[in-house]
Design a protein around this motif. Sequence first.
Motif, mmCIF file in Angstrom:
data_model
loop_
_atom_site.group_PDB
_atom_site.id
_atom_site.type_symbol
_atom_site.label_atom_id
_atom_site.label_comp_id
_atom_site.label_asym_id
_atom_site.label_seq_id
_atom_site.Cartn_x
_atom_site.Cartn_y
_atom_site.Cartn_z
ATOM 1 N N GLY A 291 0.888 -0.976 -0.167
ATOM 2 C CA GLY A 291 0.097 -0.101 0.021
ATOM 3 C C GLY A 291 1.046 1.169 0.085
ATOM 4 N N ARG A 292 0.215 2.298 0.025
ATOM 5 C CA ARG A 292 1.046 3.577 -0.314
ATOM 6 C C ARG A 292 1.471 3.985 1.043
ATOM 7 N N PHE A 293 0.521 3.675 2.134
ATOM 8 C CA PHE A 293 0.720 4.088 3.756
ATOM 9 C C PHE A 293 0.571 3.115 4.481
ATOM 10 N N GLY A 294 1.219 2.886 5.568
ATOM 11 C CA GLY A 294 1.266 1.895 6.571
ATOM 12 C C GLY A 294 1.066 2.564 8.110
ATOM 13 N N VAL A 295 1.064 1.759 9.043
ATOM 14 C CA VAL A 295 1.019 2.158 10.503
ATOM 15 C C VAL A 295 2.265 1.407 11.149
ATOM 16 N N GLU B 58 -6.658 -4.150 16.548
ATOM 17 C CA GLU B 58 -6.166 -2.863 15.739
ATOM 18 C C GLU B 58 -5.946 -3.281 14.357
ATOM 19 N N ALA B 59 -5.363 -4.417 14.362
ATOM 20 C CA ALA B 59 -4.833 -4.983 12.981
ATOM 21 C C ALA B 59 -5.789 -5.001 11.977
ATOM 22 N N ARG B 60 -7.048 -5.537 12.399
ATOM 23 C CA ARG B 60 -8.327 -5.419 11.705
ATOM 24 C C ARG B 60 -8.712 -4.133 11.240
ATOM 25 N N GLU B 61 -8.687 -3.257 12.234
ATOM 26 C CA GLU B 61 -9.217 -1.964 12.155
ATOM 27 C C GLU B 61 -8.304 -1.342 10.954
ATOM 28 N N TYR B 62 -7.012 -1.273 11.226
ATOM 29 C CA TYR B 62 -6.071 -0.616 10.303
ATOM 30 C C TYR B 62 -6.272 -1.046 9.000
ATOM 31 N N GLU B 63 -6.631 -2.446 8.704
ATOM 32 C CA GLU B 63 -6.956 -2.860 7.291
ATOM 33 C C GLU B 63 -8.200 -2.341 6.699
ATOM 34 N N GLN B 64 -9.204 -2.230 7.542
ATOM 35 C CA GLN B 64 -10.502 -1.778 7.123
ATOM 36 C C GLN B 64 -10.427 -0.251 6.844
ATOM 37 N N LEU B 65 -9.339 0.560 7.513
ATOM 38 C CA LEU B 65 -9.340 1.790 7.316
ATOM 39 C C LEU B 65 -8.507 2.101 5.964
ATOM 40 N N GLY B 66 -7.967 0.937 5.608
ATOM 41 C CA GLY B 66 -7.182 1.331 4.170
ATOM 42 C C GLY B 66 -5.571 1.320 4.246
ATOM 43 N N TYR B 67 -4.978 1.292 5.618
ATOM 44 C CA TYR B 67 -3.687 0.975 5.691
ATOM 45 C C TYR B 67 -3.154 -0.410 5.011
ATOM 46 N N GLY B 68 -1.823 -0.077 4.354
ATOM 47 C CA GLY B 68 -1.349 -1.428 3.718
ATOM 48 C C GLY B 68 -0.309 -2.182 4.381
ATOM 49 N N THR B 69 0.232 -1.856 5.516
ATOM 50 C CA THR B 69 1.413 -2.423 6.056
ATOM 51 C C THR B 69 1.202 -2.078 7.546
ATOM 52 N N LEU B 70 1.345 -2.974 8.241
ATOM 53 C CA LEU B 70 1.674 -2.867 9.936
ATOM 54 C C LEU B 70 3.174 -3.118 10.081
ATOM 55 N N TRP B 71 4.024 -1.994 10.711
ATOM 56 C CA TRP B 71 5.521 -2.127 10.639
ATOM 57 C C TRP B 71 5.735 -2.314 12.165
ATOM 58 N N LEU B 72 6.056 -3.387 12.515
ATOM 59 C CA LEU B 72 6.462 -3.697 14.059
ATOM 60 C C LEU B 72 7.941 -3.240 14.090
ATOM 61 N N GLY B 73 7.819 -2.143 14.808
ATOM 62 C CA GLY B 73 9.346 -1.430 15.317
ATOM 63 C C GLY B 73 9.863 -2.033 16.414
ATOM 64 N N GLY B 74 11.156 -1.312 16.359
ATOM 65 C CA GLY B 74 12.002 -1.837 17.720
ATOM 66 C C GLY B 74 12.726 -2.937 17.259
#
Length: 277
Positions: free
Chosen positions: A7-11, A22-38
Amino acid sequence: MAFDSLGRFGVWRGYTGFSPEEAREYEQLGYGTLWLGGSPPADLPGVESLLAATETITVATSIVNIWVAPAKEVAASFHRIEAGFPGRFLLGIGAGHPEHTGEYRKPYDALVEYLDELDAAGVPAERRAVAALGPRVLKLAADRSAGALPYFVPSAHTAKARTLMGSNALLATENKVVLTDDTNTARTVADPAIQLYLGLTNYVSNLRRFGFTDADLAIPPSDRLFDAVVAHGTPEQVVARLTEHVDAGADHVAVQVLGDDYLPALRTLAPLLAARS
Protein backbone atom coordinates in the motif's frame (compact mmCIF):
# COMPACT_ATOMS: atom_id res chain seq x y z
CA MET A 1 6.48 -9.38 -3.06
CA ALA A 2 5.23 -6.54 -5.23
CA PHE A 3 5.63 -3.10 -3.71
CA ASP A 4 1.95 -2.35 -4.22
CA SER A 5 1.16 -5.07 -1.69
CA LEU A 6 2.48 -2.69 0.96
CA GLY A 7 0.00 0.00 0.00
CA ARG A 8 1.01 3.65 -0.09
CA PHE A 9 0.71 4.20 3.67
CA GLY A 10 1.17 1.93 6.69
CA VAL A 11 1.20 2.11 10.47
CA TRP A 12 4.43 1.99 12.49
CA ARG A 13 4.39 1.03 16.18
CA GLY A 14 6.62 -0.88 18.57
CA TYR A 15 6.38 -4.60 17.87
CA THR A 16 4.34 -5.25 21.02
CA GLY A 17 2.03 -2.32 20.25
CA PHE A 18 -0.34 -4.05 17.82
CA SER A 19 -3.34 -6.14 18.78
CA PRO A 20 -5.24 -8.37 16.34
CA GLU A 21 -8.32 -6.19 16.85
CA GLU A 22 -6.41 -3.03 15.91
CA ALA A 23 -4.82 -4.82 12.96
CA ARG A 24 -8.28 -5.56 11.59
CA GLU A 25 -9.30 -1.94 11.98
CA TYR A 26 -6.15 -0.64 10.27
CA GLU A 27 -6.88 -2.94 7.35
CA GLN A 28 -10.48 -1.72 7.16
CA LEU A 29 -9.23 1.88 7.28
CA GLY A 30 -7.09 1.22 4.22
CA TYR A 31 -3.59 1.06 5.66
CA GLY A 32 -1.51 -1.43 3.71
CA THR A 33 1.20 -2.51 6.13
CA LEU A 34 1.78 -2.94 9.85
CA TRP A 35 5.40 -2.06 10.70
CA LEU A 36 6.61 -3.85 13.84
CA GLY A 37 9.12 -1.40 15.24
CA GLY A 38 11.94 -1.83 17.71
CA SER A 39 13.95 -5.03 17.69
CA PRO A 40 11.62 -8.04 17.53
CA PRO A 41 13.30 -11.25 18.73
CA ALA A 42 14.37 -13.92 16.27
CA ASP A 43 11.25 -16.05 16.71
CA LEU A 44 9.11 -13.08 15.57
CA PRO A 45 6.31 -13.55 18.09
CA GLY A 46 2.89 -12.20 17.31
CA VAL A 47 3.27 -11.93 13.55
CA GLU A 48 0.96 -14.84 12.81
CA SER A 49 -1.76 -13.56 15.14
CA LEU A 50 -1.83 -10.25 13.25
CA LEU A 51 -1.92 -11.99 9.89
CA ALA A 52 -4.60 -14.41 11.06
CA ALA A 53 -6.80 -11.51 12.18
CA THR A 54 -6.61 -9.83 8.77
CA GLU A 55 -7.06 -10.78 5.13
CA THR A 56 -4.73 -8.72 2.96
CA ILE A 57 -2.59 -6.42 5.08
CA THR A 58 1.19 -6.96 5.04
CA VAL A 59 3.15 -7.32 8.28
CA ALA A 60 6.77 -6.15 8.24
CA THR A 61 9.58 -5.80 10.79
CA SER A 62 11.24 -2.44 11.25
CA ILE A 63 13.64 -3.80 12.14
CA VAL A 64 15.11 -7.13 13.26
CA ASN A 65 18.47 -6.22 14.82
CA ILE A 66 21.27 -8.28 13.27
CA TRP A 67 23.35 -8.17 16.46
CA VAL A 68 20.74 -9.86 18.65
CA ALA A 69 18.68 -12.02 16.26
CA PRO A 70 20.75 -14.77 14.60
CA ALA A 71 20.13 -15.03 10.87
CA LYS A 72 19.43 -18.78 10.89
CA GLU A 73 16.77 -18.40 13.58
CA VAL A 74 15.21 -15.43 11.78
CA ALA A 75 15.18 -17.40 8.52
CA ALA A 76 13.39 -20.28 10.25
CA SER A 77 10.78 -17.82 11.52
CA PHE A 78 10.39 -16.36 8.04
CA HIS A 79 9.70 -19.79 6.55
CA ARG A 80 7.26 -20.62 9.35
CA ILE A 81 5.30 -17.43 8.70
CA GLU A 82 5.48 -17.87 4.94
CA ALA A 83 4.06 -21.38 5.20
CA GLY A 84 0.98 -20.12 7.00
CA PHE A 85 0.54 -16.77 5.24
CA PRO A 86 2.30 -16.84 1.89
CA GLY A 87 3.35 -13.48 0.49
CA ARG A 88 2.15 -11.34 3.41
CA PHE A 89 5.33 -10.86 5.44
CA LEU A 90 8.33 -8.61 4.73
CA LEU A 91 11.49 -9.14 6.78
CA GLY A 92 13.13 -5.82 7.61
CA ILE A 93 16.65 -6.08 9.07
CA GLY A 94 19.18 -3.53 10.24
CA ALA A 95 22.39 -2.91 12.12
CA GLY A 96 20.92 -0.86 14.96
CA HIS A 97 23.09 1.63 16.83
CA PRO A 98 26.60 1.48 18.29
CA GLU A 99 25.31 3.08 21.49
CA HIS A 100 23.06 0.07 22.09
CA THR A 101 25.28 -2.80 20.96
CA GLY A 102 28.38 -4.00 22.77
CA GLU A 103 29.49 -6.18 19.84
CA TYR A 104 29.16 -3.43 17.26
CA ARG A 105 31.66 -3.55 14.40
CA LYS A 106 31.60 -2.28 10.84
CA PRO A 107 27.86 -2.37 10.12
CA TYR A 108 28.24 -2.69 6.36
CA ASP A 109 30.35 -5.83 6.62
CA ALA A 110 28.02 -7.30 9.23
CA LEU A 111 24.98 -6.64 7.04
CA VAL A 112 26.64 -8.33 4.07
CA GLU A 113 27.38 -11.41 6.18
CA TYR A 114 23.83 -11.48 7.53
CA LEU A 115 22.34 -11.20 4.05
CA ASP A 116 24.65 -14.01 2.93
CA GLU A 117 23.25 -16.18 5.72
CA LEU A 118 19.68 -15.33 4.73
CA ASP A 119 20.54 -16.30 1.16
CA ALA A 120 21.92 -19.63 2.33
CA ALA A 121 18.76 -20.22 4.37
CA GLY A 122 16.50 -19.56 1.40
CA VAL A 123 15.00 -16.18 2.33
CA PRO A 124 14.33 -14.52 -1.04
CA ALA A 125 15.93 -11.13 -1.60
CA GLU A 126 12.60 -9.66 -2.69
CA ARG A 127 11.01 -10.60 0.64
CA ARG A 128 13.45 -8.69 2.82
CA ALA A 129 14.51 -5.05 3.17
CA VAL A 130 17.31 -3.20 4.93
CA ALA A 131 17.30 -0.21 7.28
CA ALA A 132 19.50 2.28 5.46
CA LEU A 133 20.53 5.91 5.81
CA GLY A 134 23.91 6.48 4.17
CA PRO A 135 24.75 6.01 0.48
CA ARG A 136 26.68 2.76 0.85
CA VAL A 137 23.97 0.90 2.75
CA LEU A 138 21.23 2.35 0.54
CA LYS A 139 22.99 0.83 -2.46
CA LEU A 140 23.44 -2.45 -0.60
CA ALA A 141 19.72 -2.48 0.18
CA ALA A 142 18.91 -2.00 -3.49
CA ASP A 143 21.36 -4.70 -4.60
CA ARG A 144 20.68 -7.39 -2.00
CA SER A 145 17.05 -6.91 -0.96
CA ALA A 146 13.74 -5.46 -2.06
CA GLY A 147 14.99 -2.07 -0.93
CA ALA A 148 15.50 0.35 1.96
CA LEU A 149 13.68 1.30 5.15
CA PRO A 150 14.90 4.78 6.15
CA TYR A 151 13.87 6.09 9.57
CA PHE A 152 13.89 9.58 11.12
CA VAL A 153 14.65 11.35 7.86
CA PRO A 154 13.49 14.52 6.09
CA SER A 155 11.95 14.30 2.63
CA ALA A 156 15.26 15.53 1.16
CA HIS A 157 16.74 12.19 2.22
CA THR A 158 13.98 10.38 0.35
CA ALA A 159 14.83 12.24 -2.84
CA LYS A 160 18.54 11.49 -2.46
CA ALA A 161 17.88 7.83 -1.64
CA ARG A 162 15.73 7.40 -4.74
CA THR A 163 18.49 8.83 -6.90
CA LEU A 164 21.10 6.52 -5.34
CA MET A 165 18.96 3.38 -5.46
CA GLY A 166 17.41 3.77 -8.88
CA SER A 167 13.78 3.46 -9.83
CA ASN A 168 13.24 -0.26 -9.22
CA ALA A 169 14.12 -0.61 -5.52
CA LEU A 170 11.59 -0.35 -2.71
CA LEU A 171 11.83 2.85 -0.68
CA ALA A 172 9.61 2.75 2.42
CA THR A 173 10.31 5.60 4.82
CA GLU A 174 9.00 6.32 8.31
CA ASN A 175 7.55 9.66 9.42
CA LYS A 176 6.42 10.75 12.88
CA VAL A 177 3.07 12.46 13.34
CA VAL A 178 1.39 14.55 16.03
CA LEU A 179 -2.12 15.47 14.96
CA THR A 180 -2.57 18.93 16.46
CA ASP A 181 -2.34 22.45 15.12
CA ASP A 182 -0.95 23.66 18.45
CA THR A 183 2.80 23.68 17.95
CA ASN A 184 3.57 23.77 21.66
CA THR A 185 1.47 20.66 22.22
CA ALA A 186 3.11 18.95 19.26
CA ARG A 187 6.54 19.66 20.68
CA THR A 188 5.57 18.48 24.15
CA VAL A 189 4.47 15.16 22.67
CA ALA A 190 7.27 14.69 20.14
CA ASP A 191 10.39 16.24 21.68
CA PRO A 192 11.18 13.26 23.96
CA ALA A 193 11.22 10.91 20.96
CA ILE A 194 13.31 13.30 18.89
CA GLN A 195 15.81 13.76 21.70
CA LEU A 196 16.22 10.00 21.95
CA TYR A 197 17.30 9.79 18.31
CA LEU A 198 19.54 12.82 18.60
CA GLY A 199 21.59 10.73 21.04
CA LEU A 200 22.35 8.16 18.32
CA THR A 201 25.36 8.74 16.08
CA ASN A 202 23.99 7.32 12.85
CA TYR A 203 20.90 9.55 12.84
CA VAL A 204 22.86 12.66 13.77
CA SER A 205 25.46 11.99 11.08
CA ASN A 206 22.74 11.47 8.50
CA LEU A 207 20.96 14.72 9.40
CA ARG A 208 24.24 16.61 9.06
CA ARG A 209 24.46 15.37 5.47
CA PHE A 210 21.29 17.36 4.79
CA GLY A 211 22.50 20.62 6.24
CA PHE A 212 21.33 20.43 9.83
CA THR A 213 23.73 22.21 12.17
CA ASP A 214 24.77 21.92 15.80
CA ALA A 215 22.09 24.47 16.63
CA ASP A 216 19.44 22.35 14.91
CA LEU A 217 20.64 19.17 16.61
CA ALA A 218 20.74 20.65 20.13
CA ILE A 219 18.46 19.59 22.96
CA PRO A 220 15.76 20.72 22.50
CA PRO A 221 16.06 20.63 18.70
CA SER A 222 15.39 23.64 16.52
CA ASP A 223 12.01 24.36 14.99
CA ARG A 224 13.61 23.69 11.59
CA LEU A 225 14.59 20.16 12.53
CA PHE A 226 11.32 19.50 14.34
CA ASP A 227 9.30 20.50 11.30
CA ALA A 228 11.49 18.32 9.05
CA VAL A 229 10.98 15.08 10.97
CA VAL A 230 7.53 15.47 12.57
CA ALA A 231 4.37 16.04 10.56
CA HIS A 232 2.06 18.18 12.68
CA GLY A 233 -0.86 20.52 12.17
CA THR A 234 -4.35 19.97 10.83
CA PRO A 235 -5.18 16.63 9.22
CA GLU A 236 -4.75 18.19 5.79
CA GLN A 237 -1.37 19.68 6.74
CA VAL A 238 -0.16 16.35 8.13
CA VAL A 239 -1.20 14.48 5.00
CA ALA A 240 0.53 17.07 2.84
CA ARG A 241 3.73 16.56 4.80
CA LEU A 242 3.54 12.77 4.56
CA THR A 243 3.01 12.91 0.83
CA GLU A 244 6.17 15.00 0.45
CA HIS A 245 8.00 11.67 0.78
CA VAL A 246 5.88 10.17 -1.98
CA ASP A 247 6.52 13.16 -4.21
CA ALA A 248 10.25 12.77 -3.47
CA GLY A 249 10.23 9.14 -4.62
CA ALA A 250 9.02 6.95 -1.75
CA ASP A 251 6.90 3.94 -2.61
CA HIS A 252 5.46 3.79 0.89
CA VAL A 253 5.32 5.87 4.07
CA ALA A 254 5.12 4.25 7.51
CA VAL A 255 3.10 6.58 9.72
CA GLN A 256 4.18 6.68 13.36
CA VAL A 257 1.64 8.62 15.43
CA LEU A 258 3.22 9.77 18.69
CA GLY A 259 1.33 10.04 21.96
CA ASP A 260 -1.50 8.06 23.50
CA ASP A 261 -4.19 9.13 21.02
CA TYR A 262 -2.67 7.29 18.09
CA LEU A 263 -5.78 5.37 17.08
CA PRO A 264 -8.14 8.38 16.77
CA ALA A 265 -5.45 10.16 14.76
CA LEU A 266 -5.03 7.22 12.40
CA ARG A 267 -8.79 7.05 11.94
CA THR A 268 -8.91 10.74 11.09
CA LEU A 269 -6.02 10.56 8.64
CA ALA A 270 -7.15 7.38 6.87
CA PRO A 271 -9.65 8.82 4.36
CA LEU A 272 -7.35 11.72 3.50
CA LEU A 273 -4.43 9.35 2.95
CA ALA A 274 -6.61 7.06 0.86
CA ALA A 275 -7.39 10.01 -1.40
CA ARG A 276 -3.64 10.55 -1.92
CA SER A 277 -3.02 6.86 -2.67
